[in-house]
Motif scaffolding. Structure first.
Motif, PDB file in Angstrom:
ATOM      1  N   ASN A  73     -25.552 -24.315   5.656  1.00 32.43           N
ATOM      2  CA  ASN A  73     -26.810 -24.913   4.830  1.00 32.43           C
ATOM      3  C   ASN A  73     -26.192 -25.631   3.530  1.00 32.43           C
ATOM      4  O   ASN A  73     -27.139 -25.943   2.952  1.00 32.43           O
ATOM      5  N   GLU A  74     -24.944 -25.415   3.113  1.00 33.71           N
ATOM      6  CA  GLU A  74     -24.463 -26.125   1.891  1.00 33.71           C
ATOM      7  C   GLU A  74     -23.868 -27.416   2.227  1.00 33.71           C
ATOM      8  O   GLU A  74     -23.442 -28.086   1.341  1.00 33.71           O
ATOM      9  N   ILE A  75     -23.665 -27.669   3.403  1.00 37.53           N
ATOM     10  CA  ILE A  75     -23.029 -29.188   3.633  1.00 37.53           C
ATOM     11  C   ILE A  75     -23.733 -30.253   3.164  1.00 37.53           C
ATOM     12  O   ILE A  75     -22.921 -31.056   2.480  1.00 37.53           O
ATOM     13  N   TYR A  76     -24.887 -30.409   3.348  1.00 38.74           N
ATOM     14  CA  TYR A  76     -25.633 -31.411   2.820  1.00 38.74           C
ATOM     15  C   TYR A  76     -25.807 -31.392   1.252  1.00 38.74           C
ATOM     16  O   TYR A  76     -25.537 -32.693   0.621  1.00 38.74           O
ATOM     17  N   TRP A  77     -25.911 -30.552   0.715  1.00 36.12           N
ATOM     18  CA  TRP A  77     -25.701 -30.391  -0.694  1.00 36.12           C
ATOM     19  C   TRP A  77     -24.557 -30.627  -1.429  1.00 36.12           C
ATOM     20  O   TRP A  77     -24.555 -31.346  -2.299  1.00 36.12           O
ATOM     21  N   CYS A  78     -23.372 -30.343  -0.712  1.00 40.98           N
ATOM     22  CA  CYS A  78     -22.139 -30.893  -1.317  1.00 40.98           C
ATOM     23  C   CYS A  78     -21.895 -32.264  -1.188  1.00 40.98           C
ATOM     24  O   CYS A  78     -20.932 -32.788  -1.913  1.00 40.98           O
ATOM     25  N   GLU A  79     -22.744 -32.914  -0.461  1.00 44.12           N
ATOM     26  CA  GLU A  79     -22.336 -34.468  -0.576  1.00 44.12           C
ATOM     27  C   GLU A  79     -23.524 -34.943  -1.736  1.00 44.12           C
ATOM     28  O   GLU A  79     -23.150 -35.729  -2.519  1.00 44.12           O
ATOM     29  N   TYR A  80     -24.789 -34.502  -1.563  1.00 36.71           N
ATOM     30  CA  TYR A  80     -25.832 -35.065  -2.434  1.00 36.71           C
ATOM     31  C   TYR A  80     -25.470 -34.763  -4.117  1.00 36.71           C
ATOM     32  O   TYR A  80     -25.952 -35.470  -4.845  1.00 36.71           O
ATOM     33  N   ILE A  81     -24.875 -33.538  -4.115  1.00 40.93           N
ATOM     34  CA  ILE A  81     -24.544 -33.264  -5.620  1.00 40.93           C
ATOM     35  C   ILE A  81     -23.876 -34.320  -6.189  1.00 40.93           C
ATOM     36  O   ILE A  81     -23.825 -34.718  -7.614  1.00 40.93           O
ATOM     37  N   ASN A  82     -23.128 -35.193  -5.674  1.00 38.50           N
ATOM     38  CA  ASN A  82     -22.417 -36.457  -6.332  1.00 38.50           C
ATOM     39  C   ASN A  82     -23.315 -37.325  -6.836  1.00 38.50           C
ATOM     40  O   ASN A  82     -23.009 -37.680  -7.885  1.00 38.50           O
ATOM     41  N   TYR A  83     -24.367 -37.286  -6.291  1.00 30.61           N
ATOM     42  CA  TYR A  83     -25.491 -38.263  -6.869  1.00 30.61           C
ATOM     43  C   TYR A  83     -26.297 -37.637  -8.167  1.00 30.61           C
ATOM     44  O   TYR A  83     -26.462 -38.034  -9.463  1.00 30.61           O
ATOM     45  N   LEU A  84     -26.561 -36.312  -7.915  1.00 30.57           N
ATOM     46  CA  LEU A  84     -27.214 -35.513  -8.900  1.00 30.57           C
ATOM     47  C   LEU A  84     -26.197 -35.447 -10.190  1.00 30.57           C
ATOM     48  O   LEU A  84     -26.941 -35.307 -11.297  1.00 30.57           O
ATOM     49  N   ASN A  85     -24.981 -35.338  -9.945  1.00 28.14           N
ATOM     50  CA  ASN A  85     -24.082 -35.113 -11.102  1.00 28.14           C
ATOM     51  C   ASN A  85     -23.675 -36.403 -11.724  1.00 28.14           C
ATOM     52  O   ASN A  85     -22.927 -36.671 -12.796  1.00 28.14           O
ATOM     53  N   SER A  86     -24.191 -37.619 -11.267  1.00 25.02           N
ATOM     54  CA  SER A  86     -23.876 -38.942 -11.679  1.00 25.02           C
ATOM     55  C   SER A  86     -24.236 -39.299 -12.853  1.00 25.02           C
ATOM     56  O   SER A  86     -25.660 -39.078 -13.020  1.00 25.02           O
ATOM     57  N   ASP A  87     -23.556 -40.096 -13.812  1.00 26.00           N
ATOM     58  CA  ASP A  87     -24.070 -40.589 -14.943  1.00 26.00           C
ATOM     59  C   ASP A  87     -25.175 -41.642 -14.697  1.00 26.00           C
ATOM     60  O   ASP A  87     -25.928 -42.071 -15.433  1.00 26.00           O
ATOM     61  N   GLN A  88     -24.765 -42.561 -13.536  1.00 26.27           N
ATOM     62  CA  GLN A  88     -25.679 -43.641 -13.066  1.00 26.27           C
ATOM     63  C   GLN A  88     -26.441 -43.411 -11.895  1.00 26.27           C
ATOM     64  O   GLN A  88     -25.863 -43.547 -10.767  1.00 26.27           O
ATOM     65  N   LYS A  89     -27.606 -42.686 -11.909  1.00 24.62           N
ATOM     66  CA  LYS A  89     -28.311 -42.190 -10.771  1.00 24.62           C
ATOM     67  C   LYS A  89     -29.211 -43.587  -9.874  1.00 24.62           C
ATOM     68  O   LYS A  89     -30.383 -43.663 -10.290  1.00 24.62           O
ATOM     69  N   THR A  90     -28.309 -44.385  -9.421  1.00 23.90           N
ATOM     70  CA  THR A  90     -29.120 -45.589  -9.040  1.00 23.90           C
ATOM     71  C   THR A  90     -29.764 -45.319  -7.378  1.00 23.90           C
ATOM     72  O   THR A  90     -29.234 -44.357  -6.866  1.00 23.90           O
ATOM     73  N   PRO A  91     -30.795 -46.081  -7.302  1.00 22.33           N
ATOM     74  CA  PRO A  91     -31.266 -45.890  -5.827  1.00 22.33           C
ATOM     75  C   PRO A  91     -29.994 -46.136  -4.750  1.00 22.33           C
ATOM     76  O   PRO A  91     -30.295 -45.323  -3.607  1.00 22.33           O
ATOM     77  N   GLU A  92     -29.166 -47.005  -4.848  1.00 26.40           N
ATOM     78  CA  GLU A  92     -28.176 -47.273  -4.037  1.00 26.40           C
ATOM     79  C   GLU A  92     -27.286 -46.043  -3.910  1.00 26.40           C
ATOM     80  O   GLU A  92     -26.995 -45.708  -2.636  1.00 26.40           O
TER      81      GLU A  92
END
Length: 327
Positions: A73-92
């Motif tokens: 149940n952590e697999i999705y989170w471990c990819e999406y966290i790259n967006y959440l931790n990004s300084d530039q949270k673009t829609p892309e």
């Protein structure tokens, strides 16, 4: 013209449905909001009209994730966290990480079940509430034995003759209590309560814990599909559902394929949806590794899924269920 849905060698279309708990897709309201605690494959035979559902437990041990526990149940989170931790949270970047998380989770499902995942649907809990409400509620009946439930309600098996109740003994609160062999009409939030029930803090009827919750989720999905079929997906219902989905769904279905799927729903034999219980087939076992609770394949190595794949393949082909000796 409508676009035909992809199929596997058994002529089945496999859809991975997984949910996260945030009520807004990019802003979960509490810790764990990006864990995929709801995961299942709906497998559809478009020619025969039959539907089968198979879930994997959220505590299934995974080879490696970004956390110390490494669960499926952590697999999705471990990819999406790259967006959440990004300084530039673009829609892309958000879409890219959502896609990456969905693909990684689908790959794990394929590795465990042996099923080809053709499509992915990622929703949050608000979708379940809104879609059930758009359908004007669903009808369910809880049973302990196989008798007593009316035919016009989706039957849900419980582990206690009293029925199903979710309570928190620590604060003395009862969230709901349903008797057996009684038809109940559930609106959105009540359907969500049943879909999440596992007696974690008290109650009765869900002695299987997370396995019970996975089963309840499958039955709630069945009840929703049954109601959609009864309504024949009239235009007012479709518009309500489309509005409720809003920005709370991510999928790799093409628009033309969604049209095909909506038409297909009205022809499926929802009343005979087959729930494939890997727990009842004794294919999983609970264990502790370094003090952490996990679910692993029974009778084999931590990542040996051969028996699970064989069992699922037999069920999908319509063969008799395998005995424990065959496993």
């Amino acid at each position: 013209p409508d676009t035909p849905l992809e199929k596997d060698e058994n002529g089945r279309t496999n859809i991975l449905i997984f949910g996260t708990e945030g009520y807004v897709m990019d802003d979960p309201q509490y810790d764990g909001g990006w864990l995929t605690d709801a995961m299942m494959i709906l497998s559809i035979d478009q020619d025969k009209g039959d539907v089968k559902a198979v879930s994997l437990p959220r505590d299934l041990k995974n080879e490696q994730t970004c956390t110390a526990t490494s669960k499926i149940n952590e697999i999705y989170w471990c990819e999406y966290i790259n967006y959440l931790n990004s300084d530039q949270k673009t829609p892309e970047l958000q879409r890219e990480m959502e896609k990456a998380g969905g693909e990684k989770l689908a790959a794990k499902f394929e590795a465990v079940t042996g099923l080809k995942v053709h499509y992915r649907v990622h929703v949050n809990w608000k979708v379940l509430i809104d879609v059930v409400n758009a359908l004007d509620g669903i009808d369910v009946c809880f049973y302990y034995d196989k008798n007593g439930c009316p035919n016009d309600a989706t039957s849900i098996e419980v582990s206690d003759p009293q029925g199903l109740s979710e309570q928190d003994y620590s604060i003395g609160k009862t969230y709901f209590a349903y008797k057996t062999n009684t038809k109940y009409h559930l609106v959105g939030y009540k359907a969500l309560q049943v879909a999440r029930a596992r007696n974690a803090h008290g109650g009765y009827g869900a002695s299987g814990g997370n396995f019970s919750r996975e089963y309840f989720q499958q039955r709630i999905i069945e009840a929703m599909a049954k109601k959609a079929k009864e309504r024949n997906m009239d235009i007012s219902t479709v518009l309500k559902i489309k509005k409720s989905l809003g920005d709370n769904v991510r999928t790799n279905f093409k628009d033309t394929e969604i049209k095909t799927l909506l038409k297909l729903v009205t022809t499926l034999d929802i009343d005979n949806l087959e729930t494939i219980s890997l727990m009842k087939a004794n294919l999983f076992a609970d264990t502790y590794i370094n003090g952490i609770s996990y679910v692993v394949p029974a009778g084999g190595g931590t990542y040996e899924y051969g028996a699970i794949k064989t069992y699922i393949n037999n069920v999908m082909r319509g063969d008799d269920f395998m005995s424990e000796e065959d496993l």
